[in-house]
Motif scaffolding. Structure first.
Motif, mmCIF file in Angstrom:
data_model
loop_
_atom_site.group_PDB
_atom_site.id
_atom_site.type_symbol
_atom_site.label_atom_id
_atom_site.label_comp_id
_atom_site.label_asym_id
_atom_site.label_seq_id
_atom_site.Cartn_x
_atom_site.Cartn_y
_atom_site.Cartn_z
ATOM 1 N N GLU A 199 24.726 -14.368 33.476
ATOM 2 C CA GLU A 199 23.416 -13.716 33.486
ATOM 3 C C GLU A 199 22.760 -13.839 34.854
ATOM 4 N N ALA A 203 21.980 -10.652 37.304
ATOM 5 C CA ALA A 203 20.625 -10.314 37.722
ATOM 6 C C ALA A 203 20.504 -10.299 39.246
ATOM 7 N N ARG A 212 26.360 -5.160 28.716
ATOM 8 C CA ARG A 212 25.785 -6.174 27.848
ATOM 9 C C ARG A 212 26.772 -6.804 26.891
ATOM 10 N N TYR A 259 15.594 -14.502 26.329
ATOM 11 C CA TYR A 259 15.890 -13.186 25.773
ATOM 12 C C TYR A 259 14.706 -12.532 25.097
ATOM 13 N N VAL A 262 12.177 -12.962 29.436
ATOM 14 C CA VAL A 262 12.704 -12.646 30.769
ATOM 15 C C VAL A 262 13.540 -11.358 30.747
ATOM 16 N N THR A 263 14.707 -11.402 30.097
ATOM 17 C CA THR A 263 15.528 -10.187 29.965
ATOM 18 C C THR A 263 15.737 -9.915 28.480
ATOM 19 N N ASP A 265 16.819 -9.009 24.908
ATOM 20 C CA ASP A 265 18.072 -8.546 24.320
ATOM 21 C C ASP A 265 18.030 -8.833 22.834
#
Lengths: 324, 356
Positions: A199, A203, A212, A259, A262-263, A265
């Motif tokens: 990850e 990034a 993904r 998750y 931040v990012t 998913d």
């Protein structure tokens, strides 16, 4: 990300498109494939099916005659395949997909070669050594190849060799835990470190890591051993170590933070929900069902429903938030 | 509203099919893994519910009438709950109650059928088919359609007609997916039944593959002799493939006499013939075709997965030797690549293709 199809369905459900015009609308919105799309699809389909049929035909033929083929012929054939695949990779340098497929084929043939070596020369090696050697030998190719599928293959090989290792020996941690927990801890730590590295690099550094499905698989490899460890500590009566529970709670907190904030998913969050539900059910099940009470069953049933509904509600909220 | 929806709306406006501003919010259904999570929770809850009923009311399980009545009441209750505007909790509760109720009813049905086990399967079909249509819940419909199709196969199998119903299921599934958008009011329903039937088809073909000898042994000892040879199932599915290809051709304005119609149908026929050897090939292909024609990636993925499993399982088929299988696959590979070559020469990529 909503697919065009689901957006179209939503438009229909709201009545935005007149019923008699839906057929034309499907074509205008490119939901129904046009002639060109069909042609490409059939083209690729026939290519894949024909290629697979020929490949399988060859494999079956070799399998049929396996016992009659000489030792050197077998080695020569497999080594030839490896070389051919690498040559193909170099040839297809511009065509991304063909190149990747060639490298993957080369990697698989490498494994076949090692297996053949072990089978022919009866070296007495353990199964885990096969997978570990395979993983080590293919590492340069994975580094050069730079696509997720080959790295995931490498991860799978390392995971398999860990599992097989613990089936053969007691591990380094053998004096502290029994076999299974040592293996699970090692799997969890390995996969989690890789997930973090993946990850982070995706990034900050390399675009090709952005697909993904690969980190999701790594997350499964991280979550399943940890959940299993927690279940193990619930069901084993002699265990008083709080380490699995503590690690689990920390893992959940970190997964949530990353998750959700931040990012985002959704898949990772769904996996965390599943882990929480499984652990809760096991915990309460273990403590409530010992006394054969019917109330225990009812409670568990309501608990599952409640947690399932709660997860669904939360995940849907997050999903809608992500789409707006 | 997301950019994709805007673009789609613009395209529709340009084609003169809609008017005004879009009222779409750009939101959509939850992804498949969330649905799987919900389905699993429903199952486990039903399991624990049954445990509760079993422990608290032991007599219910022993008495088939009581079981039937209680189960029926639970299903009815679930139906009533699902009709009112839902929140998540209530939806799950209803699903669990319905599943548990269905289990009770099925146990009662099999007890009633007694020694005529095959009648029990028919009764299950008669229970599940209406539920698939009536129940206002997507997961429930998929499940009911699946069980109905599966039970129909078991029933006919016990009558001495195994593998026959594959063609029927494929036909129904194909109809659902080809006409998915035709009846907007029933879209959810048709789609759910479509998924259930497709899943049943995949499982049944898998069973036919793994247990081709088992099927004969399993069913032949029972009621009737085996009237049907195993390949009859494949012949029927082959007919369905031809139907699907024909329907798709019609949609693109290619009647029977269109320039690519004949090659397309011949190709479909060839694949069906191959499928007699490599069981399940047509099923996987039809699912893929249906998925592609509706831009349905889940369906497409299911088709690809099924196809790979069937082709790999061909290895384990014990009817013929590996050498013969190798020869068959070689011929098939050559034929398929030959068809592709024909396609490439007859319809070069750069040529203007608006009609074909």
């Amino acid at each position: 990300m909503a697919s065009p199809r689901s957006q179209f369905i939503e438009l229909i459900e709201q009545g935005a498109i007149p019923v008699e015009k839906i057929g034309d609308a499907l074509k205008a919105a490119k939901i129904t494939p046009d002639a060109r799309a069909w042609r490409t699809f059939i083209d690729h389909l026939l290519l894949w099916l024909g290629g697979l049929a020929l490949a399988f035909a060859l494999m079956f033929f070799v399998a049929y005659n396996w016992n009659d083929i000489g030792r050197f012929a077998k080695f020569g054939a497999v080594e030839g395949l490896v070389v051919l695949a690498i040559v193909a990779y170099c040839r297809f340098a511009e065509h991304a997909v063909a190149g990747k497929v060639s490298l993957l084929v080369a990697t698989i043939c490498l494994g076949v070669l090692l297996a053949l070596f072990g089978q022919t020369y009866q070296t007495g090696a353990d199964p885990w050594q096969l997978f570990f050697t395979w993983a080590m030998l293919m590492l340069p190719w994975a580094i050069i190849g730079r696509f997720p599928a080959i790295w995931i293959l490498w991860v799978a090989l390392i995971n398999t060799s860990i599992v097989l290792y613990y089936q053969t020996f007691r591990g380094i941690f053998g004096f502290m835990y029994d076999d299974e927990t040592g293996m699970l801890w090692l799997l969890f730590i390995f996969n989690t470190l890789l997930l973090v590295a993946w990850e982070f690099l995706a990034a900050k550094a390399w675009q090709w890591l952005a697909e993904r499905w690969a980190p999701r698989l790594l997350a499964i490899g991280s979550g399943v051993p940890l959940t299993w460890l927690v279940l193990h500590s619930i069901f084993t009566h002699g265990e008083t170590s709080f380490l699995p529970g503590l690690a689990w709670v920390t893992w959940l907190a970190v997964m949530y933070f990353i998750y959700r904030r931040v990012t985002p998913d959704l898949f990772m969050l769904a996996g965390c929900c599943l882990s929480v539900i499984t652990v809760s059910i096991s915990f309460f099940g273990e403590h409530l069902l010992q006394r054969n009470s019917s109330g225990g069953f009812l409670f568990l049933s309501l608990l599952v429903i409640g947690m399932g509904a709660g997860s669904a509600f939360w995940l849907k909220t997050v999903h809608q938030e992500l789409q707006s | 509203m997301s950019r994709q929806t805007e673009q789609m709306w613009a395209a529709l406006l340009q084609a003169g099919l809609v008017q005004g501003a879009s009222s779409a919010t750009g939101k959509s259904e939850s992804p498949w893994y969330v649905k799987v999570l919900l389905a699993l929770s429903g199952w486990f809850a039903a399991f624990f519910l049954l445990g509760f009923i079993g422990m608290a009311f032991e007599s219910v399980f022993r008495n088939s009438t009581a079981s039937f009545i209680l189960g029926g009441a639970m299903i009815g209750g679930a139906f009533a709950i699902l009709r009112i505007p839902k929140n998540e909790f209530v939806e799950h509760l209803a699903l669990a109650v319905s599943l548990a109720g269905q289990f009770l009813v099925v146990v009662a049905l099999f007890k009633i059928a007694g020694h005529h086990g095959h009648i029990g399967w028919l009764l299950v079909v008669l229970l599940q088919a209406p539920l698939a249509v009536v129940m206002p819940n997507f997961v429930h419909r998929v499940f009911s359609a699946f069980i109905a199709a599966f039970s129909l196969n078991m029933f006919l199998g016990f009558q001495g007609w195994p593998n026959l119903v594959d063609g029927l299921i494929m036909l129904l599934a194909a109809w659902c997916w080809l006409n998915e958008f035709r009846y907007p009011q029933q879209m959810q329903r048709i789609r759910a039944i479509g998924y259930g039937l497709v899943l049943a088809l995949i499982v049944l073909k898998g069973m036919a593959l793994l247990g081709s000898q088992m099927t004969e042994w399993f069913f032949s000892g029972k009621q009737a002799e085996l009237w049907i040879k195993p390949y009859i199932g494949e012949v029927l599915t082959g007919l369905v493939v031809l139907y699907v290809v024909w329907q798709l051709l019609e949609r693109h304005g290619q009647g029977i006499s269109g320039s690519i119609s004949v090659p397309a149908l011949v190709a479909a026929l060839l694949v069906s013939t191959l499928s007699v050897e490599v069981t399940g090939l047509t099923a996987g292909l039809v699912i893929m075709l249906l998925g592609f024609s509706g831009a349905n990636r889940v369906l497409l993925g299911l088709g690809i997965g099924a196809l790979l499993i069937y082709i790999s399982s061909y290895y384990y088929l014990l009817d013929v030797t590996l050498l013969v299988k190798s020869g068959t696959l070689l011929a098939a590979g050559v034929a398929l690549l030959g068809m592709r070559w024909l396609l490439v020469t007859m319809l070069p990529k750069d040529r203007e293709v608006d009609h074909v």
